[in-house]
Write a protein that holds these residues in place. Structure first.
Motif, short mmCIF file in Angstrom:
data_model
loop_
_atom_site.label_atom_id
_atom_site.label_comp_id
_atom_site.label_asym_id
_atom_site.label_seq_id
_atom_site.Cartn_x
_atom_site.Cartn_y
_atom_site.Cartn_z
N HIS A 291 0.85 -1.20 0.00
CA HIS A 291 0.00 0.00 0.00
C HIS A 291 0.88 1.25 0.00
O HIS A 291 1.90 1.29 0.68
CB HIS A 291 -0.90 0.00 1.24
N LYS A 292 0.45 2.25 -0.74
CA LYS A 292 1.22 3.50 -0.81
C LYS A 292 1.19 4.27 0.50
O LYS A 292 2.17 4.90 0.89
CB LYS A 292 0.67 4.40 -1.92
N LYS A 293 0.04 4.25 1.18
CA LYS A 293 -0.14 5.08 2.37
C LYS A 293 -0.25 4.21 3.62
O LYS A 293 -1.22 3.47 3.78
CB LYS A 293 -1.39 5.96 2.22
N LEU A 294 0.74 4.33 4.48
CA LEU A 294 0.80 3.50 5.68
C LEU A 294 -0.43 3.69 6.56
O LEU A 294 -1.02 2.71 7.04
CB LEU A 294 2.06 3.83 6.48
N HIS A 295 -0.84 4.94 6.81
CA HIS A 295 -1.95 5.17 7.74
C HIS A 295 -3.25 4.55 7.25
O HIS A 295 -4.03 4.02 8.03
CB HIS A 295 -2.13 6.67 8.01
N GLU A 296 -3.49 4.59 5.95
CA GLU A 296 -4.70 3.98 5.40
C GLU A 296 -4.64 2.46 5.55
O GLU A 296 -5.64 1.82 5.90
CB GLU A 296 -4.87 4.36 3.93
N ALA A 297 -3.48 1.89 5.29
CA ALA A 297 -3.32 0.44 5.42
C ALA A 297 -3.52 -0.01 6.87
O ALA A 297 -4.15 -1.04 7.13
CB ALA A 297 -1.93 0.03 4.92
N VAL A 298 -2.98 0.77 7.82
CA VAL A 298 -3.13 0.43 9.24
C VAL A 298 -4.59 0.46 9.65
O VAL A 298 -5.10 -0.48 10.27
CB VAL A 298 -2.30 1.40 10.11
N ILE A 299 -5.29 1.55 9.32
CA ILE A 299 -6.68 1.70 9.73
C ILE A 299 -7.57 0.64 9.06
O ILE A 299 -8.44 0.06 9.71
CB ILE A 299 -7.17 3.13 9.42
N ASN A 300 -7.32 0.37 7.79
CA ASN A 300 -8.11 -0.64 7.08
C ASN A 300 -7.87 -2.04 7.67
O ASN A 300 -8.82 -2.81 7.86
CB ASN A 300 -7.76 -0.64 5.60
N THR A 301 -6.63 -2.38 7.94
CA THR A 301 -6.31 -3.70 8.50
C THR A 301 -6.87 -3.85 9.90
O THR A 301 -7.38 -4.91 10.28
CB THR A 301 -4.78 -3.92 8.51
N CYS A 302 -6.79 -2.77 10.68
CA CYS A 302 -7.36 -2.78 12.03
C CYS A 302 -8.84 -3.10 11.98
O CYS A 302 -9.35 -3.92 12.75
CB CYS A 302 -7.13 -1.42 12.70
N SER A 303 -9.54 -2.50 11.03
CA SER A 303 -10.98 -2.74 10.88
C SER A 303 -11.24 -4.15 10.36
O SER A 303 -12.13 -4.86 10.86
CB SER A 303 -11.57 -1.70 9.91
N ASP A 304 -10.48 -4.58 9.37
CA ASP A 304 -10.69 -5.90 8.75
C ASP A 304 -10.51 -7.04 9.76
O ASP A 304 -11.23 -8.04 9.71
CB ASP A 304 -9.72 -6.11 7.59
N TYR A 305 -9.56 -6.89 10.67
CA TYR A 305 -9.25 -7.97 11.62
C TYR A 305 -9.91 -7.75 12.99
O TYR A 305 -9.70 -8.55 13.91
CB TYR A 305 -7.73 -8.11 11.78
N GLY A 306 -10.69 -6.68 13.13
CA GLY A 306 -11.39 -6.43 14.38
C GLY A 306 -10.47 -6.17 15.55
O GLY A 306 -10.75 -6.59 16.68
N CYS A 307 -9.36 -5.45 15.32
CA CYS A 307 -8.41 -5.14 16.40
C CYS A 307 -8.97 -4.05 17.30
O CYS A 307 -9.72 -3.18 16.85
CB CYS A 307 -7.07 -4.70 15.82
#
Length: 302
Positions: free
Chosen positions: A94-110
């Motif tokens: 992913h180009k943008k770290l913050h977007e990848a972090v927030i999306n992954t957090c949501s996807d995995y229910g962290c």
């Protein structure tokens, strides 16, 4: 409440020591939380090259992702973990770290994000990058920003508590911050402090109103803040010697108190926002976060 069932530990491919993983392990060993060890990679040459065809570009990306996954796997093996800590590895392109972090957090229910911080450059005093701020402002879950130092066996937690707000949202935030800090101190067997600051008598009033007594005003305000903070401290069993109410701006006083008591972690609250207002974490909160020289837990209400 300090919830910790799934932790997103954000690694940094440029750093040798992955402190977020170590902090996540400290929590997981006490809560049975699952750790998602996360890495976001991207190579600009992937978009710039005109030599590779579409299939070759996909293969190149997949190879780099797999290489990063194997590197993280090796780092985890070096920790020689014992016990039943569950760890999953997630590597995204992913180009943008913050977007990848927030999306992954949501996807995995962290319910907790842990990320390392580092200086922008040699001439910068700030410890937080643009990605850190984007995550802090836009994440809906608690965010722990960590330095590279080790926590002692019995860490010191300093909690920045606001007690002067009258609106329900900020009153709720103050109690949630206090409750989160208390539960965290129980989890880590930490020494818990509550801190608050108040604004002194306005200079212009002192000059323009001769009968105005700044001493009486300051004493009254201090007593009110102390009473409110003591009520909260009593609820969460904080020792009297660990309650601090001082005159001054919070962005000046909280970092000074952190330094005085050698805080390992400062806990601060952030009111949840949506839309345009999500662009700001809160001016006072950001000034405090940018000034302290210890780990920072940002408690979210949304």
């Amino acid at each position: 409440m300090f919830t910790c069932k799934k932790i997103l530990a954000v690694t940094d491919p440029t750093l040798e020591q992955q402190t977020p993983v170590l902090r996540a392990l400290k929590f997981a060993q006490r809560t049975d939380a699952t750790i998602i060890v996360f890495s976001c990679i991207y190579d600009k040459s992937y978009d710039m090259t005109a030599v590779l065809n579409s299939e070759a570009r996909v293969n190149m990306k997949e190879a780099m992702v797999e290489q990063e996954r194997l590197k993280i796997e090796a780092q985890i093996k070096q920790l020689n973990l014992t016990g039943k800590v569950k760890i999953d590895i997630v590597v995204v392109w992913h180009k943008k770290l913050h977007e990848a972090v927030i999306n992954t957090c949501s996807d995995y229910g962290c319910d907790l994000i842990i990320k390392a911080t580092k200086k922008h450059g040699l001439l910068s005093s700030s410890l937080f990058t643009a990605a850190d701020w984007h995550i802090a402002r836009n994440s809906s879950v608690n965010l722990l920003l960590v330095k590279s130092h080790e926590w002692p066996q019995k860490p010191t937690i300093l909690t920045a508590i606001g007690v002067s707000a009258k609106d329900d949202e900020h009153v709720f935030l103050s109690d949630k911050v206090a409750e989160t800090a208390y539960e965290l101190s129980q989890l880590l067997d930490a020494n818990l402090h509550f801190a608050n600051s108040y604004a002194g008598a306005p200079v212009q009033v002192t000059v323009e109103v001769p009968s105005f007594s700044p001493e009486i005003y300051n004493k009254t305000v201090q007593e009110r803040h102390t009473t409110q903070l003591n009520t909260l401290a009593e609820k969460y069993k904080v020792n009297d010697t660990n309650i601090h109410v001082q005159e001054g701006l919070p962005e000046d006083m909280i970092p000074a108190i952190c330094q005085q008591y050698k805080a390992d972690l400062v806990v601060i609250g952030s009111v949840g926002r949506k839309g345009l207002t999500a662009a700001l974490l809160g001016n006072t909160a950001e000034l405090i976060i940018d000034s302290v020289d210890c780990d920072t837990l940002i408690v979210k209400t949304n």
